[in-house]
Design a protein around this motif. Structure first.
Motif, PDB file in Angstrom:
ATOM      1  N   GLU A  69      37.262  37.939  31.693  1.00 57.68           N
ATOM      2  CA  GLU A  69      38.001  37.524  30.672  1.00 57.68           C
ATOM      3  C   GLU A  69      38.510  35.925  30.937  1.00 57.68           C
ATOM      4  O   GLU A  69      38.430  35.220  30.028  1.00 57.68           O
ATOM      5  CB  GLU A  69      39.365  38.090  30.278  1.00 57.68           C
ATOM      6  CG  GLU A  69      40.203  37.635  29.396  1.00 57.68           C
ATOM      7  CD  GLU A  69      41.578  38.403  29.125  1.00 57.68           C
ATOM      8  OE1 GLU A  69      42.536  37.937  28.513  1.00 57.68           O
ATOM      9  OE2 GLU A  69      41.614  39.582  29.802  1.00 57.68           O
ATOM     10  N   CYS A  70      38.642  35.336  32.234  1.00 54.49           N
ATOM     11  CA  CYS A  70      39.092  33.925  32.481  1.00 54.49           C
ATOM     12  C   CYS A  70      38.191  33.673  33.708  1.00 54.49           C
ATOM     13  O   CYS A  70      37.830  34.546  34.528  1.00 54.49           O
ATOM     14  CB  CYS A  70      40.657  34.274  33.132  1.00 54.49           C
ATOM     15  SG  CYS A  70      41.819  34.824  31.918  1.00 54.49           S
ATOM     16  N   ASP A  71      37.714  32.483  33.440  1.00 49.50           N
ATOM     17  CA  ASP A  71      36.988  31.827  34.510  1.00 49.50           C
ATOM     18  C   ASP A  71      37.757  31.528  35.804  1.00 49.50           C
ATOM     19  O   ASP A  71      36.850  31.734  36.926  1.00 49.50           O
ATOM     20  CB  ASP A  71      36.632  30.443  33.807  1.00 49.50           C
ATOM     21  CG  ASP A  71      35.750  30.443  32.440  1.00 49.50           C
ATOM     22  OD1 ASP A  71      34.584  31.317  32.513  1.00 49.50           O
ATOM     23  OD2 ASP A  71      36.435  30.108  31.703  1.00 49.50           O
ATOM     24  N   LEU A  72      38.959  31.074  35.725  1.00 45.70           N
ATOM     25  CA  LEU A  72      39.752  30.901  36.971  1.00 45.70           C
ATOM     26  C   LEU A  72      41.127  31.415  36.926  1.00 45.70           C
ATOM     27  O   LEU A  72      41.522  31.487  35.782  1.00 45.70           O
ATOM     28  CB  LEU A  72      39.941  29.441  37.085  1.00 45.70           C
ATOM     29  CG  LEU A  72      38.534  28.547  37.916  1.00 45.70           C
ATOM     30  CD1 LEU A  72      38.736  27.273  37.835  1.00 45.70           C
ATOM     31  CD2 LEU A  72      38.369  28.981  39.250  1.00 45.70           C
ATOM     32  N   GLY A  73      41.731  31.575  37.943  1.00 43.39           N
ATOM     33  CA  GLY A  73      43.194  32.012  37.937  1.00 43.39           C
ATOM     34  C   GLY A  73      44.051  31.375  38.995  1.00 43.39           C
ATOM     35  O   GLY A  73      43.325  31.064  40.286  1.00 43.39           O
ATOM     36  N   VAL A  74      45.048  31.493  38.820  1.00 42.27           N
ATOM     37  CA  VAL A  74      45.963  31.061  39.956  1.00 42.27           C
ATOM     38  C   VAL A  74      47.033  32.228  40.264  1.00 42.27           C
ATOM     39  O   VAL A  74      47.727  32.647  39.352  1.00 42.27           O
ATOM     40  CB  VAL A  74      47.065  29.835  39.571  1.00 42.27           C
ATOM     41  CG1 VAL A  74      48.044  29.535  40.653  1.00 42.27           C
ATOM     42  CG2 VAL A  74      45.950  28.804  39.315  1.00 42.27           C
ATOM     43  N   GLN A  75      46.831  32.936  41.473  1.00 40.72           N
ATOM     44  CA  GLN A  75      47.551  34.045  41.901  1.00 40.72           C
ATOM     45  C   GLN A  75      48.703  33.910  42.682  1.00 40.72           C
ATOM     46  O   GLN A  75      48.454  33.160  43.862  1.00 40.72           O
ATOM     47  CB  GLN A  75      46.311  35.141  42.389  1.00 40.72           C
ATOM     48  CG  GLN A  75      46.863  36.340  42.946  1.00 40.72           C
ATOM     49  CD  GLN A  75      45.903  37.194  43.646  1.00 40.72           C
ATOM     50  OE1 GLN A  75      44.728  37.057  43.184  1.00 40.72           O
ATOM     51  NE2 GLN A  75      46.419  38.214  44.269  1.00 40.72           N
ATOM     52  N   GLY A  76      49.688  34.332  42.600  1.00 40.75           N
ATOM     53  CA  GLY A  76      50.818  34.183  43.426  1.00 40.75           C
ATOM     54  C   GLY A  76      51.254  35.430  44.339  1.00 40.75           C
ATOM     55  O   GLY A  76      50.989  36.505  43.710  1.00 40.75           O
ATOM     56  N   THR A  77      52.124  35.447  45.162  1.00 42.59           N
ATOM     57  CA  THR A  77      52.853  36.423  45.573  1.00 42.59           C
ATOM     58  C   THR A  77      51.856  37.467  46.549  1.00 42.59           C
ATOM     59  O   THR A  77      52.268  37.567  47.659  1.00 42.59           O
ATOM     60  CB  THR A  77      53.574  37.176  44.617  1.00 42.59           C
ATOM     61  OG1 THR A  77      54.659  36.217  44.042  1.00 42.59           O
ATOM     62  CG2 THR A  77      54.189  38.146  45.209  1.00 42.59           C
ATOM     63  N   PHE A  85      47.383  30.712  45.071  1.00 44.83           N
ATOM     64  CA  PHE A  85      45.854  31.013  45.585  1.00 44.83           C
ATOM     65  C   PHE A  85      45.038  30.785  44.156  1.00 44.83           C
ATOM     66  O   PHE A  85      45.515  31.466  43.128  1.00 44.83           O
ATOM     67  CB  PHE A  85      45.385  32.174  46.135  1.00 44.83           C
ATOM     68  CG  PHE A  85      46.036  32.483  47.399  1.00 44.83           C
ATOM     69  CD1 PHE A  85      45.697  32.066  48.525  1.00 44.83           C
ATOM     70  CD2 PHE A  85      47.049  33.383  47.527  1.00 44.83           C
ATOM     71  CE1 PHE A  85      46.019  32.288  49.923  1.00 44.83           C
ATOM     72  CE2 PHE A  85      47.938  33.571  48.592  1.00 44.83           C
ATOM     73  CZ  PHE A  85      47.571  33.014  49.665  1.00 44.83           C
ATOM     74  N   ALA A  86      44.396  29.717  44.217  1.00 41.88           N
ATOM     75  CA  ALA A  86      43.107  29.651  43.039  1.00 41.88           C
ATOM     76  C   ALA A  86      41.942  30.785  43.447  1.00 41.88           C
ATOM     77  O   ALA A  86      41.619  30.647  44.370  1.00 41.88           O
ATOM     78  CB  ALA A  86      42.419  28.235  43.030  1.00 41.88           C
ATOM     79  N   ILE A  87      41.640  31.479  42.251  1.00 39.99           N
ATOM     80  CA  ILE A  87      40.855  32.483  42.690  1.00 39.99           C
ATOM     81  C   ILE A  87      39.688  32.424  41.670  1.00 39.99           C
ATOM     82  O   ILE A  87      39.931  32.073  40.481  1.00 39.99           O
ATOM     83  CB  ILE A  87      41.278  34.022  42.495  1.00 39.99           C
ATOM     84  CG1 ILE A  87      42.078  34.140  41.178  1.00 39.99           C
ATOM     85  CG2 ILE A  87      42.448  34.170  43.635  1.00 39.99           C
ATOM     86  CD1 ILE A  87      42.787  35.562  40.985  1.00 39.99           C
ATOM     87  N   GLN A  88      38.498  32.951  41.994  1.00 41.36           N
ATOM     88  CA  GLN A  88      37.337  32.869  40.848  1.00 41.36           C
ATOM     89  C   GLN A  88      36.276  34.192  41.405  1.00 41.36           C
ATOM     90  O   GLN A  88      36.560  34.794  42.288  1.00 41.36           O
ATOM     91  CB  GLN A  88      36.543  31.638  41.284  1.00 41.36           C
ATOM     92  CG  GLN A  88      35.909  31.466  42.530  1.00 41.36           C
ATOM     93  CD  GLN A  88      34.991  30.163  42.498  1.00 41.36           C
ATOM     94  OE1 GLN A  88      35.369  29.306  43.360  1.00 41.36           O
ATOM     95  NE2 GLN A  88      34.005  30.100  42.001  1.00 41.36           N
ATOM     96  N   ARG A  89      35.676  34.696  40.647  1.00 43.03           N
ATOM     97  CA  ARG A  89      34.448  35.737  40.907  1.00 43.03           C
ATOM     98  C   ARG A  89      33.711  35.286  41.907  1.00 43.03           C
ATOM     99  O   ARG A  89      33.092  34.196  41.551  1.00 43.03           O
ATOM    100  CB  ARG A  89      34.071  36.148  39.749  1.00 43.03           C
ATOM    101  CG  ARG A  89      34.943  37.066  38.807  1.00 43.03           C
ATOM    102  CD  ARG A  89      34.168  37.434  37.283  1.00 43.03           C
ATOM    103  NE  ARG A  89      32.934  38.059  37.633  1.00 43.03           N
ATOM    104  CZ  ARG A  89      32.067  38.257  36.470  1.00 43.03           C
ATOM    105  NH1 ARG A  89      32.539  37.925  35.478  1.00 43.03           N
ATOM    106  NH2 ARG A  89      31.092  38.962  36.867  1.00 43.03           N
ATOM    107  N   ARG A  90      33.516  36.122  42.672  1.00 42.95           N
ATOM    108  CA  ARG A  90      32.549  35.631  43.944  1.00 42.95           C
ATOM    109  C   ARG A  90      31.172  35.949  43.264  1.00 42.95           C
ATOM    110  O   ARG A  90      30.159  35.098  43.708  1.00 42.95           O
ATOM    111  CB  ARG A  90      32.511  36.804  44.825  1.00 42.95           C
ATOM    112  CG  ARG A  90      31.863  36.274  46.362  1.00 42.95           C
ATOM    113  CD  ARG A  90      31.998  37.460  47.283  1.00 42.95           C
ATOM    114  NE  ARG A  90      33.309  37.673  47.594  1.00 42.95           N
ATOM    115  CZ  ARG A  90      33.729  36.807  48.624  1.00 42.95           C
ATOM    116  NH1 ARG A  90      33.167  35.903  49.000  1.00 42.95           N
ATOM    117  NH2 ARG A  90      35.164  36.925  48.985  1.00 42.95           N
TER     118      ARG A  90
END
Length: 307
Positions: free
Chosen positions: A144-152, A272-277
């Motif tokens: 659904e999203c290309d990139l995310g910013v994941q916290g905690t 953390f910036a996250i993306q699909r591997r």
């Protein structure tokens, strides 16, 4: 007929208005003055109005010309955006980009990010979503999203690649009239005696997570704005990101609690910036990732240029 007008005629129209004369516009456009004059005659015929009053020694915009000038500029700007986006698509540029952010992401940094992205990729629509905790990686994993910013969260799903970012300082706050706001050297035990307003995710009823929790009495919410409103109303105390509450503290709407030394020592939340591997980012996505990891770093990757 208005269908007979074209972009070149509009460029000539705006050039004359900006340069002040037919001859100056011809020099600016590097064309013969006769070609410029013919373009305006044909445009006026297509629109059915006179754009310039030619009775003086220099052409002057008519009332109709002044009224239509902004429209002409808007049409040309949209045409340039269309060309830029089409060229970008042929070079592998994404049709759009979707980013999901943790609710703790600093608002000032978000404004800077969006402004820089729009300047670098004006033809790429940017879709922003805000969520909390487990919902963020799920949106990226689902595509659904290309990139995310994941916290905690300290654990990253194996199907995701994480890139370390800055940390967000969490501040313990309450309304000025709250009982804790009147104390100094507040201990964890004292915090635990009062209701804590806690941010959680939508899956809390199914085992979702909460963080920075020390009180048994809690009010749970999935919305940071709702948490802020309840804190200001004196319904409890809670941790809030510094970037969200600094101005509120200065304005007297919230009070930073004076914790005792050693009480809740680790109050920095990593992001953390996250993306699909298994997904490859396009130019806009890679630019965004660079900026998130090193604010401003995305500028090292220029957007496609339209001559």
């Amino acid at each position: 007929m208005i269908d007979n007008l074209n972009l070149d005629q509009l460029r000539v129209f705006t050039a004359i208005a900006e340069q002040g004369s037919f001859s100056a516009a011809a020099r600016h456009l590097r064309r013969a003055q006769s070609a410029v004059s013919n373009a305006i005659v044909n445009l006026e015929a297509a629109l059915g109005v006179a754009l310039f009053d030619r009775s003086g020694w220099k052409p002057a915009l008519t009332n109709h010309g002044r009224a239509l000038l902004d429209d002409a500029r808007a049409v040309l700007a949209r045409a340039d955006e269309l060309k830029s986006r089409a060229l970008g698509l042929t070079q592998g540029l994404e049709a759009d980009l979707t980013l999901v952010l943790d609710a703790m992401f600093p608002p000032k940094q978000l404004v800077a990010l969006v402004a820089a992205f729009r300047q670098a990729f004006p033809g790429v629509p940017l879709h922003l979503q805000v969520d909390t905790l487990d919902d963020i990686p799920q949106r990226v994993l689902s595509g659904e999203c290309d990139l995310g910013v994941q916290g905690t969260l300290s654990d990253i799903a194996p199907a995701l690649v994480a890139h370390g970012m800055h940390k967000v300082e969490m501040m313990p706050v309450a309304a000025p009239a709250h009982a804790l706001a009147k104390l100094q050297d507040i201990t964890v035990a004292q915090l635990g005696e009062h209701t804590q307003i806690v941010l959680t995710d939508r899956s809390a009823s199914a085992g979702g997570r909460t963080f920075f929790v020390v009180s048994e009495q809690q009010i749970l919410t999935t919305d940071l704005g709702a948490k802020y409103a309840m804190l200001c109303a004196g319904l409890g105390w809670g941790f809030m990101p510094r970037g969200f509450v600094e101005e509120c503290i200065c304005a007297g709407r919230l009070h930073e609690l004076a914790l005792a030394e050693g009480a809740c020592p680790n109050r920095n939340m990593p992001l953390f910036a996250i993306q699909r591997r298994d997904a490859t980012l396009g130019p806009a996505g890679q630019w965004m990732l660079n900026w998130l990891v090193e604010p401003g770093g995305g500028q090292r990757l220029p957007a496609p240029h339209v001559p």
